[in-house]
Write a protein that holds these residues in place. Structure first.
Motif, PDB file in Angstrom:
ATOM      1  N   CYS A 429      -6.993   5.045 -15.314  1.00 30.26           N
ATOM      2  CA  CYS A 429      -8.308   5.653 -15.077  1.00 30.26           C
ATOM      3  C   CYS A 429      -9.425   4.752 -15.584  1.00 30.26           C
ATOM      4  CB  CYS A 429      -8.385   7.034 -15.741  1.00 30.26           C
ATOM      5  SG  CYS A 429      -7.193   8.218 -15.111  1.00 30.26           S
ATOM      6  N   GLY A 430      -9.232   3.442 -15.425  1.00 33.38           N
ATOM      7  CA  GLY A 430     -10.230   2.498 -15.892  1.00 33.38           C
ATOM      8  C   GLY A 430     -11.401   2.357 -14.929  1.00 33.38           C
ATOM      9  N   LYS A 431     -12.122   1.248 -15.075  1.00 30.51           N
ATOM     10  CA  LYS A 431     -13.324   1.025 -14.281  1.00 30.51           C
ATOM     11  C   LYS A 431     -13.024   0.443 -12.903  1.00 30.51           C
ATOM     12  CE  LYS A 431     -16.064   0.140 -18.452  1.00 30.51           C
ATOM     13  NZ  LYS A 431     -16.918  -0.849 -19.171  1.00 30.51           N
ATOM     14  N   GLY A 432     -11.796   0.058 -12.671  1.00 26.41           N
ATOM     15  CA  GLY A 432     -11.457  -0.522 -11.381  1.00 26.41           C
ATOM     16  C   GLY A 432     -11.774  -1.999 -11.320  1.00 26.41           C
ATOM     17  N   MET A 433     -11.397  -2.599 -10.219  1.00 22.82           N
ATOM     18  CA  MET A 433     -11.603  -4.034 -10.049  1.00 22.82           C
ATOM     19  C   MET A 433     -12.593  -4.283  -8.925  1.00 22.82           C
ATOM     20  SD  MET A 433      -7.798  -5.665 -10.420  1.00 22.82           S
ATOM     21  CE  MET A 433      -7.132  -4.580  -9.178  1.00 22.82           C
ATOM     22  N   ASP A 434     -13.132  -5.494  -8.934  1.00 27.92           N
ATOM     23  CA  ASP A 434     -14.034  -5.916  -7.877  1.00 27.92           C
ATOM     24  C   ASP A 434     -13.240  -6.024  -6.570  1.00 27.92           C
ATOM     25  OD1 ASP A 434     -16.023  -6.889  -6.319  1.00 27.92           O
ATOM     26  OD2 ASP A 434     -16.236  -8.795  -7.358  1.00 27.92           O
ATOM     27  N   ALA A 435     -13.809  -5.506  -5.481  1.00 25.72           N
ATOM     28  CA  ALA A 435     -13.111  -5.529  -4.194  1.00 25.72           C
ATOM     29  C   ALA A 435     -12.851  -6.961  -3.730  1.00 25.72           C
ATOM     30  CB  ALA A 435     -13.929  -4.779  -3.141  1.00 25.72           C
ATOM     31  N   ALA A 436     -13.690  -7.905  -4.106  1.00 23.24           N
ATOM     32  CA  ALA A 436     -13.487  -9.294  -3.690  1.00 23.24           C
ATOM     33  C   ALA A 436     -12.285  -9.930  -4.378  1.00 23.24           C
ATOM     34  CB  ALA A 436     -14.738 -10.113  -3.977  1.00 23.24           C
ATOM     35  N   PHE A 437     -11.835  -9.356  -5.503  1.00 19.28           N
ATOM     36  CA  PHE A 437     -10.709  -9.927  -6.229  1.00 19.28           C
ATOM     37  C   PHE A 437      -9.358  -9.414  -5.710  1.00 19.28           C
ATOM     38  CE2 PHE A 437      -7.741  -9.624  -9.894  1.00 19.28           C
ATOM     39  CZ  PHE A 437      -7.563 -10.982 -10.115  1.00 19.28           C
ATOM     40  N   LEU A 438      -9.362  -8.282  -5.023  1.00 19.98           N
ATOM     41  CA  LEU A 438      -8.096  -7.674  -4.594  1.00 19.98           C
ATOM     42  C   LEU A 438      -7.267  -8.571  -3.680  1.00 19.98           C
ATOM     43  CD1 LEU A 438      -9.083  -3.928  -4.005  1.00 19.98           C
ATOM     44  CD2 LEU A 438      -7.775  -4.915  -5.883  1.00 19.98           C
ATOM     45  N   PRO A 439      -7.851  -9.288  -2.697  1.00 15.27           N
ATOM     46  CA  PRO A 439      -6.998 -10.115  -1.826  1.00 15.27           C
ATOM     47  C   PRO A 439      -6.232 -11.210  -2.551  1.00 15.27           C
ATOM     48  CG  PRO A 439      -9.154  -9.755  -0.816  1.00 15.27           C
ATOM     49  CD  PRO A 439      -9.250  -9.272  -2.219  1.00 15.27           C
ATOM     50  N   ARG A 440      -6.704 -11.657  -3.710  1.00 19.91           N
ATOM     51  CA  ARG A 440      -6.020 -12.736  -4.431  1.00 19.91           C
ATOM     52  C   ARG A 440      -5.451 -12.270  -5.770  1.00 19.91           C
ATOM     53  NH1 ARG A 440      -9.660 -15.135  -8.132  1.00 19.91           N
ATOM     54  NH2 ARG A 440     -11.767 -14.273  -8.002  1.00 19.91           N
ATOM     55  N   ILE A 441      -5.218 -10.984  -5.895  1.00 17.57           N
ATOM     56  CA  ILE A 441      -4.763 -10.455  -7.181  1.00 17.57           C
ATOM     57  C   ILE A 441      -3.346 -10.908  -7.508  1.00 17.57           C
ATOM     58  CG2 ILE A 441      -3.863  -8.294  -6.218  1.00 17.57           C
ATOM     59  CD1 ILE A 441      -4.930  -6.898  -8.729  1.00 17.57           C
ATOM     60  N   PHE A 442      -2.539 -11.202  -6.453  1.00 15.00           N
ATOM     61  CA  PHE A 442      -1.168 -11.635  -6.695  1.00 15.00           C
ATOM     62  C   PHE A 442      -1.027 -13.163  -6.660  1.00 15.00           C
ATOM     63  CE2 PHE A 442      -0.616  -7.310  -4.933  1.00 15.00           C
ATOM     64  CZ  PHE A 442       0.059  -6.740  -6.002  1.00 15.00           C
ATOM     65  N   ASP A 443      -2.154 -13.869  -6.602  1.00 20.81           N
ATOM     66  CA  ASP A 443      -2.091 -15.328  -6.679  1.00 20.81           C
ATOM     67  C   ASP A 443      -1.818 -15.760  -8.116  1.00 20.81           C
ATOM     68  OD1 ASP A 443      -2.686 -15.313  -4.020  1.00 20.81           O
ATOM     69  OD2 ASP A 443      -4.797 -15.879  -4.272  1.00 20.81           O
ATOM     70  N   ARG A 444      -1.171 -16.899  -8.254  1.00 22.14           N
ATOM     71  CA  ARG A 444      -0.842 -17.390  -9.584  1.00 22.14           C
ATOM     72  C   ARG A 444      -2.088 -17.881 -10.312  1.00 22.14           C
ATOM     73  NH1 ARG A 444       4.837 -20.572  -8.084  1.00 22.14           N
ATOM     74  NH2 ARG A 444       5.802 -18.719  -7.107  1.00 22.14           N
ATOM     75  N   PHE A 445      -2.176 -17.509 -11.564  1.00 24.05           N
ATOM     76  CA  PHE A 445      -3.299 -17.849 -12.445  1.00 24.05           C
ATOM     77  C   PHE A 445      -4.605 -17.193 -12.004  1.00 24.05           C
ATOM     78  CE2 PHE A 445      -0.351 -21.478 -12.728  1.00 24.05           C
ATOM     79  CZ  PHE A 445      -0.049 -21.416 -14.075  1.00 24.05           C
ATOM     80  N   ALA A 446      -4.516 -16.172 -11.143  1.00 26.23           N
ATOM     81  CA  ALA A 446      -5.720 -15.426 -10.774  1.00 26.23           C
ATOM     82  C   ALA A 446      -6.010 -14.415 -11.870  1.00 26.23           C
ATOM     83  CB  ALA A 446      -5.520 -14.713  -9.434  1.00 26.23           C
ATOM     84  N   ARG A 447      -7.291 -14.313 -12.236  1.00 30.64           N
ATOM     85  CA  ARG A 447      -7.690 -13.405 -13.312  1.00 30.64           C
ATOM     86  C   ARG A 447      -8.858 -12.565 -12.854  1.00 30.64           C
ATOM     87  NH1 ARG A 447      -7.461 -17.308 -18.702  1.00 30.64           N
ATOM     88  NH2 ARG A 447      -5.399 -18.179 -18.290  1.00 30.64           N
ATOM     89  N   ALA A 448      -8.873 -11.332 -13.318  1.00 24.69           N
ATOM     90  CA  ALA A 448      -9.970 -10.434 -12.975  1.00 24.69           C
ATOM     91  C   ALA A 448     -11.220 -10.837 -13.735  1.00 24.69           C
ATOM     92  CB  ALA A 448      -9.588  -8.985 -13.304  1.00 24.69           C
ATOM     93  N   ASP A 449     -12.328 -10.240 -13.352  1.00 26.12           N
ATOM     94  CA  ASP A 449     -13.585 -10.577 -14.022  1.00 26.12           C
ATOM     95  C   ASP A 449     -13.607 -10.003 -15.444  1.00 26.12           C
ATOM     96  OD1 ASP A 449     -15.444  -8.066 -12.130  1.00 26.12           O
ATOM     97  OD2 ASP A 449     -13.701  -7.916 -13.459  1.00 26.12           O
ATOM     98  N   THR A 450     -14.592 -10.408 -16.195  1.00 26.91           N
ATOM     99  CA  THR A 450     -14.666 -10.003 -17.599  1.00 26.91           C
ATOM    100  C   THR A 450     -14.930  -8.518 -17.742  1.00 26.91           C
ATOM    101  OG1 THR A 450     -17.014 -10.577 -17.583  1.00 26.91           O
ATOM    102  CG2 THR A 450     -15.461 -12.281 -18.289  1.00 26.91           C
ATOM    103  N   ALA A 451     -15.459  -7.889 -16.719  1.00 29.84           N
ATOM    104  CA  ALA A 451     -15.718  -6.460 -16.815  1.00 29.84           C
ATOM    105  C   ALA A 451     -14.423  -5.673 -16.911  1.00 29.84           C
ATOM    106  CB  ALA A 451     -16.528  -5.992 -15.603  1.00 29.84           C
ATOM    107  N   ARG A 452     -13.320  -6.234 -16.349  1.00 28.28           N
ATOM    108  CA  ARG A 452     -12.054  -5.509 -16.398  1.00 28.28           C
ATOM    109  C   ARG A 452     -11.128  -6.069 -17.465  1.00 28.28           C
ATOM    110  NH1 ARG A 452      -8.616  -2.084 -13.806  1.00 28.28           N
ATOM    111  NH2 ARG A 452      -6.433  -2.712 -13.701  1.00 28.28           N
TER     112      ARG A 452
END
Length: 497
Positions: A429-452
């Motif tokens: 039940c967190g704040k969620g992720m940026d929609a632009a990050f979802l397509p590359r969420i399973f890429d290696r060394f991909a990290r979410a933004d600092t808000a998450r």
């Protein structure tokens, strides 16, 4: 985002059908033009012949007048012009002398050469004609006639007409014949055109078939062998040039894919070898760090430094282990499959995550997360490697803990689906992720933004490892995120009873 209208999408016509339709349409236009010109030419010719015959009959009728200088001429009975030599069948004639119709020399002849009296309505229509004018068509009670009115040498008005039935019948037969011939010609042209166009477009259809098969291949990763080629054909034709160009393109693409695969193999071997070689020095660093802490008297600063060295060495070792695991998955090593209870595995992974979170919260003085477990009472059996699947679920739970604030609710749900799969869902039940990050969420060394991101460091390899483990077991993983939270769902094939 565009909205679809209520009308269905119209299917595009195939090139072969379009060529046949255009050819038949052009042929129909040309045939119709020829038919119209032929019909009009024939009508003009027949009308001219009828006018010539009509003029001869009219002159014969006007010339068939008794000469007063001849014996018996002045007092003789005027001859009947209908009986003049050369008159045609069905001829109509009317003589008007001093404004009065001469009924003795007026009438019309039927096909049996019987003379009949002209009706009063037809007499009125004929008297309305202008003497000396061009022949014209008149609809009479006895049928359609081509008529002409002339002035005789004795001053009388002679009107002569010939029936149009023969001309109309000839033109009707001509029109019907041309229509039948045109229809038969179009049918024959359609059949012949279909055969010829299909034969000539067969190489192009082969090009389309090969291109479609290549388009269905997965060229993004793995070893791909492009064996599809077009049969060599004449390079002087457009279709032949397209096929040869496609063959050259496939050769270039095959070479590029081979180079890409070789490069990927080198990188994978390097990562695997480097990861394997780094494990020994990292183990040595950790061992000597522990030995220094235990055997040497260090002040507080030295002890903090050694603790920092030990923690970074442990983090480095975990990173190396993750890279080595991914390298093994890239090599296509299958997991050791066995029947296992997914219910027990999920409960154990969630319990371990809850205990670890409580211990970490006690050390840092933060509020622990709220962990919820929703699993069926009965066992959910799947075929898989227990240690790998446990790591996949644990990574998702750890990911939910790291990227949400303390005290956030995390729920893990296990359920069976009608299509024969077992689904494990980890929802926070967190704040969620940026929609632009979802397509590359399973890429290696991909990290979410600092808000998450939370306070714990991440390497960006946890979710790629989960994806590799799930796909190695024949399953799928999906993610959905919004302002109300993030949800990961793993779907695995259920074991057969």
């Amino acid at each position: 985002m565009s909205r679809r209208g209520p009308w269905p999408v119209r299917r595009r016509m195939r090139l072969r059908t379009k060529l046949i339709a255009v050819s038949l349409l052009l042929l129909a236009f040309v045939g119709a033009g020829i038919a119209v010109v032929s019909y009009l030419s024939m009508e003009t010719y027949l009308t001219g012949q009828l006018d010539l015959q009509l003029r001869r009959s009219a002159h014969a009728a006007t010339d068939h007048v008794p000469d007063p200088g001849q014996p018996g001429g002045s007092g003789a009975v005027p001859p009947n012009p209908l009986q003049a030599p050369g008159q045609g069948e069905g001829i109509l004639m009317m003589r008007v002398t001093d404004g009065v119709v001469d009924t003795a020399r007026s009438g019309w002849i039927d096909l049996q050469y019987q003379q009949h009296v002209i009706g009063s309505a037809d007499v009125a229509a004929l008297r309305a004609l202008t003497p000396g004018a061009s022949p014209s068509n008149v609809d009479l009670g006895i049928g359609a006639y081509r008529v002409e009115s002339l002035e005789a040498s004795d001053g009388s008005i002679v009107t002569v007409g010939l029936p149009l039935g023969t001309l109309d019948g000839t033109l009707s037969s001509l029109g019907l014949t041309m229509a039948l011939v045109a229809a038969a010609g179009l049918l024959a042209a359609g059949v012949a055109g279909t055969v010829l166009i299909r034969h000539n477009l067969k190489p192009l259809e082969e090009v389309s078939t090969v291109a479609n098969r290549i388009a269905e291949l997965h060229l993004d990763s793995g070893e791909v062998e492009l064996v599809e080629r077009i049969e060599p054909s004449d390079n002087d034709t457009e279709v032949g040039r397209v096929g040869n160009a496609l063959n050259r393109m496939l050769d270039n693409l095959s070479g590029a894919l081979s180079a890409r695969q070789e490069s990927e193999s080198k990188v994978r071997r390097f990562v695997a070898d480097a990861s394997h070689e780094l494990r020994t020095p990292l183990a040595s660093i950790r061992g000597y760090s522990d030995l220094v802490v235990r055997t040497q008297k260090l002040d507080d600063g030295g002890r903090d430094s050694m603790d920092r060295v030990r923690s970074q060495a442990l983090r480095m070792q975990n990173l190396v282990d993750d890279l080595l695991l991914l390298a093994r998955y890239d090599e296509g090593r299958p997991p050791a499959l066995a029947d296992l209870d997914l219910t027990e595995l999920v409960v154990e992974a969630a319990t371990d995550a809850e205990i670890a979170d409580a211990a970490a919260s006690a050390r840092t003085g933060t509020v622990p997360h709220r962990w919820n477990i929703d699993v069926p009472a009965e066992a959910v059996m799947v075929r898989g490697d227990e240690s790998q699947l446990h790591r996949a679920v644990a990574n998702l739970l750890s990911n939910a803990k790291k990227h949400t604030d303390p005290g956030t609710s995390v729920t893990v749900v296990l359920e069976t689906r009608p299509e024969g799969t077992a689904a494990v869902t980890v929802r926070d039940c967190g704040k969620g992720m940026d929609a632009a990050f979802l397509p590359r969420i399973f890429d290696r060394f991909a990290r979410a933004d600092t808000a998450r991101s939370g306070t714990d460091g991440t390497t960006g390899l946890g979710l790629p490892i989960v994806k590799a483990i799930v796909e190695a077991h024949g399953g799928t993983i999906a993610v959905a995120s919004g302002p109300s939270g993030t949800e990961f769902t793993i779907a695995l094939p259920a074991a057969r009873p």
